[in-house]
Scaffold this motif. Structure first.
Motif, PDB file in Angstrom:
ATOM      1  N   MET A  85       0.846  -1.231  -0.089  1.00  0.00           N
ATOM      2  CA  MET A  85      -0.180  -0.023   0.045  1.00  0.00           C
ATOM      3  C   MET A  85       0.667   1.270  -0.006  1.00  0.00           C
ATOM      4  N   VAL A  86       0.269   2.284  -0.816  1.00  0.00           N
ATOM      5  CA  VAL A  86       1.167   3.600  -1.005  1.00  0.00           C
ATOM      6  C   VAL A  86       0.232   4.711  -0.820  1.00  0.00           C
ATOM      7  N   ILE A  87       0.550   5.735   0.425  1.00  0.00           N
ATOM      8  CA  ILE A  87      -0.548   6.744   0.448  1.00  0.00           C
ATOM      9  C   ILE A  87       0.243   8.023   0.159  1.00  0.00           C
ATOM     10  N   LEU A  88      -0.082   8.500  -0.798  1.00  0.00           N
ATOM     11  CA  LEU A  88       0.562   9.959  -1.048  1.00  0.00           C
ATOM     12  C   LEU A  88      -0.230  11.062  -0.681  1.00  0.00           C
ATOM     13  N   VAL A  89       0.295  11.851   0.309  1.00  0.00           N
ATOM     14  CA  VAL A  89      -0.488  13.207   0.721  1.00  0.00           C
ATOM     15  C   VAL A  89       0.456  14.141   0.399  1.00  0.00           C
ATOM     16  N   ASN A  90      -0.336  15.336  -0.262  1.00  0.00           N
ATOM     17  CA  ASN A  90       0.222  16.625  -0.564  1.00  0.00           C
ATOM     18  C   ASN A  90      -0.448  17.639  -0.143  1.00  0.00           C
ATOM     19  N   LEU A  91      -0.018  18.823   0.328  1.00  0.00           N
ATOM     20  CA  LEU A  91      -0.982  19.939   0.689  1.00  0.00           C
ATOM     21  C   LEU A  91      -1.477  20.838  -0.369  1.00  0.00           C
ATOM     22  N   LYS A  92      -2.699  21.157  -0.261  1.00  0.00           N
ATOM     23  CA  LYS A  92      -3.295  22.277  -1.094  1.00  0.00           C
ATOM     24  C   LYS A  92      -2.387  23.323  -1.091  1.00  0.00           C
ATOM     25  N   GLY A  93      -2.101  23.881  -2.180  1.00  0.00           N
ATOM     26  CA  GLY A  93      -1.417  25.082  -2.566  1.00  0.00           C
ATOM     27  C   GLY A  93      -0.059  25.175  -1.847  1.00  0.00           C
ATOM     28  N   ASP A  94       0.537  24.041  -1.663  1.00  0.00           N
ATOM     29  CA  ASP A  94       2.085  24.083  -1.204  1.00  0.00           C
ATOM     30  C   ASP A  94       2.782  24.244  -2.433  1.00  0.00           C
ATOM     31  N   ILE A  95       3.212  25.413  -2.620  1.00  0.00           N
ATOM     32  CA  ILE A  95       3.996  25.800  -3.822  1.00  0.00           C
ATOM     33  C   ILE A  95       5.229  26.592  -3.442  1.00  0.00           C
ATOM     34  N   GLY A 165      -6.511   7.707   3.500  1.00  0.00           N
ATOM     35  CA  GLY A 165      -5.828   6.780   2.344  1.00  0.00           C
ATOM     36  C   GLY A 165      -5.879   5.334   2.949  1.00  0.00           C
ATOM     37  N   PHE A 166      -5.924   5.121   4.138  1.00  0.00           N
ATOM     38  CA  PHE A 166      -5.332   3.713   4.711  1.00  0.00           C
ATOM     39  C   PHE A 166      -7.008   2.839   4.431  1.00  0.00           C
ATOM     40  N   LYS A 167      -8.010   3.710   4.716  1.00  0.00           N
ATOM     41  CA  LYS A 167      -9.553   3.261   4.439  1.00  0.00           C
ATOM     42  C   LYS A 167      -9.491   2.845   3.347  1.00  0.00           C
ATOM     43  N   LEU A 169      -7.476   2.055   0.550  1.00  0.00           N
ATOM     44  CA  LEU A 169      -6.793   1.092   0.359  1.00  0.00           C
ATOM     45  C   LEU A 169      -7.245  -0.279   0.972  1.00  0.00           C
ATOM     46  N   SER A 170      -7.586  -0.158   2.106  1.00  0.00           N
ATOM     47  CA  SER A 170      -7.933  -1.498   2.855  1.00  0.00           C
ATOM     48  C   SER A 170      -9.487  -1.923   2.269  1.00  0.00           C
ATOM     49  N   GLY A 171     -10.293  -0.865   1.839  1.00  0.00           N
ATOM     50  CA  GLY A 171     -11.446  -1.143   1.236  1.00  0.00           C
ATOM     51  C   GLY A 171     -11.247  -1.561  -0.422  1.00  0.00           C
ATOM     52  N   ARG A 172     -10.320  -1.363  -1.091  1.00  0.00           N
ATOM     53  CA  ARG A 172     -10.122  -1.882  -2.229  1.00  0.00           C
ATOM     54  C   ARG A 172      -9.451  -3.403  -2.167  1.00  0.00           C
ATOM     55  N   GLN A 173      -8.667  -3.384  -1.202  1.00  0.00           N
ATOM     56  CA  GLN A 173      -8.083  -4.826  -0.936  1.00  0.00           C
ATOM     57  C   GLN A 173      -9.021  -5.944  -0.567  1.00  0.00           C
ATOM     58  N   GLN A 174     -10.408  -5.538  -0.116  1.00  0.00           N
ATOM     59  CA  GLN A 174     -11.342  -6.303   0.276  1.00  0.00           C
ATOM     60  C   GLN A 174     -12.442  -6.592  -0.835  1.00  0.00           C
ATOM     61  N   GLU A 175     -12.304  -5.864  -1.932  1.00  0.00           N
ATOM     62  CA  GLU A 175     -13.098  -6.053  -3.030  1.00  0.00           C
ATOM     63  C   GLU A 175     -12.843  -7.285  -3.975  1.00  0.00           C
TER      64      GLU A 175
END
Length: 175
Positions: A85-95, A165-167, A169-175
């Motif tokens: 599992m990979v969770i990518l989090v970026n901040l809105k407007g963080d330039i 993100g974790f929820k 991905l966990s949901g996708r793995q159960q599908e």
């Protein structure tokens, strides 16, 4: 839990993630799960890191505030292959640290685009949309967070994004 101090040879002048990536790859993991997480330059390192020592895959890779630049999608694709599992989090407007009040432009420019919008645009340019990307990489979740760059690694908005993100991905793995 292992929280190393990584010497990046200077806070502002050296943004190279290689020391952190090498540390992650070379550390012998003596128990499961294998989790790799990083924020800002540490996020760059968490994305860049290859296989965990001893083989196998990272159980979870959390990349927060990584720089959206050339080669990022290649790194994301590689991370997908050696991570469950990979969770990518970026901040809105963080330039260029634009979200941080009082940061002079000569400092902010060195941090580059670490924005959620930049990440989504780069994905859209290559894959058409985040939805199309998710079909190709179902083990990756892309999440927005809000607030300034400074302190975002320990902010409720960031933690909520990781949890979403974790929820997801966990949901996708159960599908």
């Amino acid at each position: 839990e292992y929280r190393p101090s990584v010497d990046y040879k200077g806070f502002i002048t050296n943004r190279g993630p290689l020391p952190g990536a090498q540390l992650a790859q070379e550390r012998k993991h003596i128990s499961d799960p294998k989790i790799l997480a990083g924020f800002s330059i540490g996020g760059d390192a968490a994305l860049l890191a290859g296989d965990p020592k001893g083989g196998g895959k990272w159980d979870l890779r959390v990349v927060v505030g990584a720089e959206v630049g050339p080669g990022m999608l290649d790194q994301i694709e590689k991370a997908s292959k050696n991570s469950k599992m990979v969770i990518l989090v970026n901040l809105k407007g963080d330039i260029n640290l634009a979200n941080d009040s009082g940061v002079p432009s000569f400092i902010g420019n060195q941090f580059g685009d670490r924005s959620y919008e930049g990440l989504v645009k780069q994905i859209g340019d290559k894959y058409g949309s985040v939805e199309q990307f998710n079909k190709q990489f179902p083990n990756i979740s892309i999440q927005p967070a809000e607030g300034s760059h400074g302190g975002a690694g320990n902010r409720r908005s960031t933690l909520d994004a990781i949890e979403r993100g974790f929820k997801e991905l966990s949901g996708r793995q159960q599908e």
